[in-house]
Design a protein around this motif. Structure first.
Motif, PDB file in Angstrom:
ATOM      1  N   ASP A  20      31.558  27.754  51.734  1.00  0.00           N
ATOM      2  CA  ASP A  20      33.015  27.685  51.803  1.00  0.00           C
ATOM      3  C   ASP A  20      33.556  29.034  51.315  1.00  0.00           C
ATOM      4  OD1 ASP A  20      35.738  27.311  51.447  1.00  0.00           O
ATOM      5  OD2 ASP A  20      35.517  25.370  50.469  1.00  0.00           O
ATOM      6  N   LEU A  21      34.152  29.791  52.203  1.00  0.00           N
ATOM      7  CA  LEU A  21      34.590  31.143  51.870  1.00  0.00           C
ATOM      8  C   LEU A  21      35.787  31.178  50.922  1.00  0.00           C
ATOM      9  CD1 LEU A  21      34.138  32.757  55.389  1.00  0.00           C
ATOM     10  CD2 LEU A  21      32.550  32.750  53.461  1.00  0.00           C
ATOM     11  N   THR A  22      36.442  30.039  50.711  1.00  0.00           N
ATOM     12  CA  THR A  22      37.536  29.998  49.737  1.00  0.00           C
ATOM     13  C   THR A  22      37.084  29.427  48.394  1.00  0.00           C
ATOM     14  OG1 THR A  22      38.311  27.843  50.509  1.00  0.00           O
ATOM     15  CG2 THR A  22      39.323  29.801  51.505  1.00  0.00           C
ATOM     16  N   ASN A  23      35.874  28.901  48.356  1.00  0.00           N
ATOM     17  CA  ASN A  23      35.297  28.373  47.122  1.00  0.00           C
ATOM     18  C   ASN A  23      33.776  28.544  47.198  1.00  0.00           C
ATOM     19  OD1 ASN A  23      35.097  27.133  44.639  1.00  0.00           O
ATOM     20  ND2 ASN A  23      35.099  25.070  45.502  1.00  0.00           N
ATOM     21  N   PRO A  24      33.329  29.806  47.252  1.00  0.00           N
ATOM     22  CA  PRO A  24      31.913  30.056  47.523  1.00  0.00           C
ATOM     23  C   PRO A  24      30.998  29.784  46.339  1.00  0.00           C
ATOM     24  CG  PRO A  24      33.059  32.109  47.144  1.00  0.00           C
ATOM     25  CD  PRO A  24      34.099  31.036  47.121  1.00  0.00           C
ATOM     26  N   THR A  74      27.053  30.113  47.089  1.00  0.00           N
ATOM     27  CA  THR A  74      25.963  31.014  47.452  1.00  0.00           C
ATOM     28  C   THR A  74      26.426  32.461  47.522  1.00  0.00           C
ATOM     29  OG1 THR A  74      24.997  29.213  48.730  1.00  0.00           O
ATOM     30  CG2 THR A  74      24.125  31.410  49.133  1.00  0.00           C
ATOM     31  N   LEU A  75      27.577  32.705  48.114  1.00  0.00           N
ATOM     32  CA  LEU A  75      28.056  34.083  48.297  1.00  0.00           C
ATOM     33  C   LEU A  75      28.357  34.777  46.972  1.00  0.00           C
ATOM     34  CD1 LEU A  75      30.316  33.645  51.426  1.00  0.00           C
ATOM     35  CD2 LEU A  75      28.097  34.784  51.295  1.00  0.00           C
ATOM     36  N   LYS A  76      28.762  34.019  45.969  1.00  0.00           N
ATOM     37  CA  LYS A  76      29.020  34.625  44.660  1.00  0.00           C
ATOM     38  C   LYS A  76      27.756  35.227  44.068  1.00  0.00           C
ATOM     39  CE  LYS A  76      32.988  32.015  43.015  1.00  0.00           C
ATOM     40  NZ  LYS A  76      33.464  31.049  42.014  1.00  0.00           N
ATOM     41  N   TRP A  78      47.055  31.114  49.488  1.00  0.00           N
ATOM     42  CA  TRP A  78      45.960  30.945  48.533  1.00  0.00           C
ATOM     43  C   TRP A  78      44.603  31.200  49.198  1.00  0.00           C
ATOM     44  CZ3 TRP A  78      41.946  27.633  49.190  1.00  0.00           C
ATOM     45  CH2 TRP A  78      42.113  26.605  50.123  1.00  0.00           C
ATOM     46  N   GLY A  79      44.438  30.746  50.437  1.00  0.00           N
ATOM     47  CA  GLY A  79      43.186  30.968  51.154  1.00  0.00           C
ATOM     48  C   GLY A  79      42.970  32.434  51.465  1.00  0.00           C
ATOM     49  N   GLN A  80      44.044  33.105  51.891  1.00  0.00           N
ATOM     50  CA  GLN A  80      43.959  34.543  52.172  1.00  0.00           C
ATOM     51  C   GLN A  80      43.617  35.316  50.908  1.00  0.00           C
ATOM     52  OE1 GLN A  80      47.732  35.579  53.959  1.00  0.00           O
ATOM     53  NE2 GLN A  80      47.694  33.674  55.099  1.00  0.00           N
ATOM     54  N   ALA A  81      44.316  35.015  49.824  1.00  0.00           N
ATOM     55  CA  ALA A  81      44.091  35.729  48.562  1.00  0.00           C
ATOM     56  C   ALA A  81      42.663  35.522  48.060  1.00  0.00           C
ATOM     57  CB  ALA A  81      45.103  35.267  47.510  1.00  0.00           C
ATOM     58  N   THR A  82      42.170  34.292  48.142  1.00  0.00           N
ATOM     59  CA  THR A  82      40.811  33.994  47.696  1.00  0.00           C
ATOM     60  C   THR A  82      39.792  34.734  48.549  1.00  0.00           C
ATOM     61  OG1 THR A  82      41.522  31.815  46.941  1.00  0.00           O
ATOM     62  CG2 THR A  82      39.164  32.131  47.263  1.00  0.00           C
ATOM     63  N   TYR A  83      40.008  34.736  49.861  1.00  0.00           N
ATOM     64  CA  TYR A  83      39.074  35.399  50.769  1.00  0.00           C
ATOM     65  C   TYR A  83      39.069  36.912  50.551  1.00  0.00           C
ATOM     66  CZ  TYR A  83      36.591  36.618  55.040  1.00  0.00           C
ATOM     67  OH  TYR A  83      35.694  37.132  55.945  1.00  0.00           O
ATOM     68  N   PHE A  84      40.248  37.520  50.428  1.00  0.00           N
ATOM     69  CA  PHE A  84      40.319  38.970  50.177  1.00  0.00           C
ATOM     70  C   PHE A  84      39.671  39.316  48.839  1.00  0.00           C
ATOM     71  CE2 PHE A  84      43.479  39.318  53.593  1.00  0.00           C
ATOM     72  CZ  PHE A  84      43.040  40.478  54.202  1.00  0.00           C
ATOM     73  N   SER A  85      39.852  38.480  47.845  1.00  0.00           N
ATOM     74  CA  SER A  85      39.216  38.711  46.548  1.00  0.00           C
ATOM     75  C   SER A  85      37.696  38.680  46.681  1.00  0.00           C
ATOM     76  CB  SER A  85      39.699  37.665  45.550  1.00  0.00           C
ATOM     77  OG  SER A  85      39.076  37.849  44.310  1.00  0.00           O
ATOM     78  N   LEU A  86      37.182  37.725  47.437  1.00  0.00           N
ATOM     79  CA  LEU A  86      35.740  37.642  47.677  1.00  0.00           C
ATOM     80  C   LEU A  86      35.247  38.902  48.374  1.00  0.00           C
ATOM     81  CD1 LEU A  86      33.031  36.033  47.820  1.00  0.00           C
ATOM     82  CD2 LEU A  86      33.850  35.157  50.030  1.00  0.00           C
ATOM     83  N   LEU A  87      35.946  39.329  49.418  1.00  0.00           N
ATOM     84  CA  LEU A  87      35.536  40.531  50.157  1.00  0.00           C
ATOM     85  C   LEU A  87      35.537  41.764  49.261  1.00  0.00           C
ATOM     86  CD1 LEU A  87      37.433  40.128  53.554  1.00  0.00           C
ATOM     87  CD2 LEU A  87      35.000  39.771  53.113  1.00  0.00           C
ATOM     88  N   LYS A  88      36.608  41.938  48.505  1.00  0.00           N
ATOM     89  CA  LYS A  88      36.715  43.123  47.643  1.00  0.00           C
ATOM     90  C   LYS A  88      35.609  43.160  46.593  1.00  0.00           C
ATOM     91  CE  LYS A  88      41.322  42.586  47.037  1.00  0.00           C
ATOM     92  NZ  LYS A  88      42.676  42.883  46.544  1.00  0.00           N
ATOM     93  N   GLY A  89      35.167  42.008  46.146  1.00  0.00           N
ATOM     94  CA  GLY A  89      34.113  41.948  45.150  1.00  0.00           C
ATOM     95  C   GLY A  89      32.710  42.090  45.715  1.00  0.00           C
ATOM     96  N   LYS A  90      32.584  42.044  47.040  1.00  0.00           N
ATOM     97  CA  LYS A  90      31.259  42.099  47.661  1.00  0.00           C
ATOM     98  C   LYS A  90      30.991  43.400  48.410  1.00  0.00           C
ATOM     99  CE  LYS A  90      29.635  38.431  46.050  1.00  0.00           C
ATOM    100  NZ  LYS A  90      28.572  38.584  45.056  1.00  0.00           N
ATOM    101  N   VAL A  91      31.902  44.366  48.300  1.00  0.00           N
ATOM    102  CA  VAL A  91      31.697  45.658  48.950  1.00  0.00           C
ATOM    103  C   VAL A  91      31.518  46.720  47.877  1.00  0.00           C
ATOM    104  CG1 VAL A  91      32.697  47.409  50.482  1.00  0.00           C
ATOM    105  CG2 VAL A  91      33.018  44.977  50.968  1.00  0.00           C
TER     106      VAL A  91
END
Length: 127
Positions: free
Chosen positions: A29-33, A35-37, A58-71
Motif C-alpha cells: 500500500d503506497l499510502t501506508n507502506p 515493505t517499501l519502508k 493526504w494520499g498525495q502528501a503520503t506518496y510524495f513523502s515516500l518518494l522523497k525518502g526513497k531517492v
C-alpha cells in the motif's frame, strides 16, 4: 530494480509482459507502506502512472513523502502522469492530472525539475 504497486494483478501482468528479469515486484500500500519502508534508497525512481490515482491531499502528501525518502541525494524521479489536457479517467477510475510546475511544487526545493513533456497520444485501431 523494484516495481511496486498495491495491485498484485498489475504486477503479475507487468511481470508476464516483461518475462524473466532482474525486477523485484513488491505488492504494498503506497499510502501506508510496510515493505517499501524497509528498502534502501535508490538512484532512480520511476512512477509508472501511480500518482494520478491519489485524488485526496493526504494520499498525495503520503506518496510524495515516500518518494522523497526513497531517492538518494543526486538521484532522479521520473513521472509518467496524465497532463492537464489528458484523460480524466483511467481503468474506469477518475485521475488527477499534473504539469511540471505542480510536480515541482509537491517535491519542494530538494528536487529540481529538469524537463516536463506534454505528450498526448492518440491510437487508431485499423479495421
Amino acid at each position: 530494480m523494484i516495481s511496486a504497486d498495491i495491485s498484485e494483478v498489475a504486477l503479475t501482468n507487468l511481470e508476464d509482459g516483461i518475462g524473466p528479469s532482474v525486477i523485484t515486484y513488491i505488492t504494498d500500500d503506497l499510502t501506508n507502506p510496510d515493505t517499501l519502508k524497509a528498502i534502501d534508497p535508490v538512484s532512480i525512481e520511476v512512477d509508472r502512472t501511480v500518482l494520478h490515482f491519489f485524488l485526496e491531499d493526504w494520499g498525495q502528501a503520503t506518496y510524495f513523502s515516500l518518494l522523497k525518502g526513497k531517492v538518494l541525494p543526486g538521484g532522479y524521479l521520473i513521472f509518467a502522469e496524465f497532463n492537464l489536457s489528458g484523460a480524466i479517467m483511467c481503468s474506469g477510475l477518475p485521475v488527477l492530472r499534473y504539469d511540471g510546475e505542480m510536480l515541482q511544487e509537491r517535491l519542494g526545493s530538494d528536487f529540481s525539475l529538469i524537463k516536463a513533456l506534454k505528450l498526448i497520444s492518440s491510437i487508431h485501431l485499423e479495421e
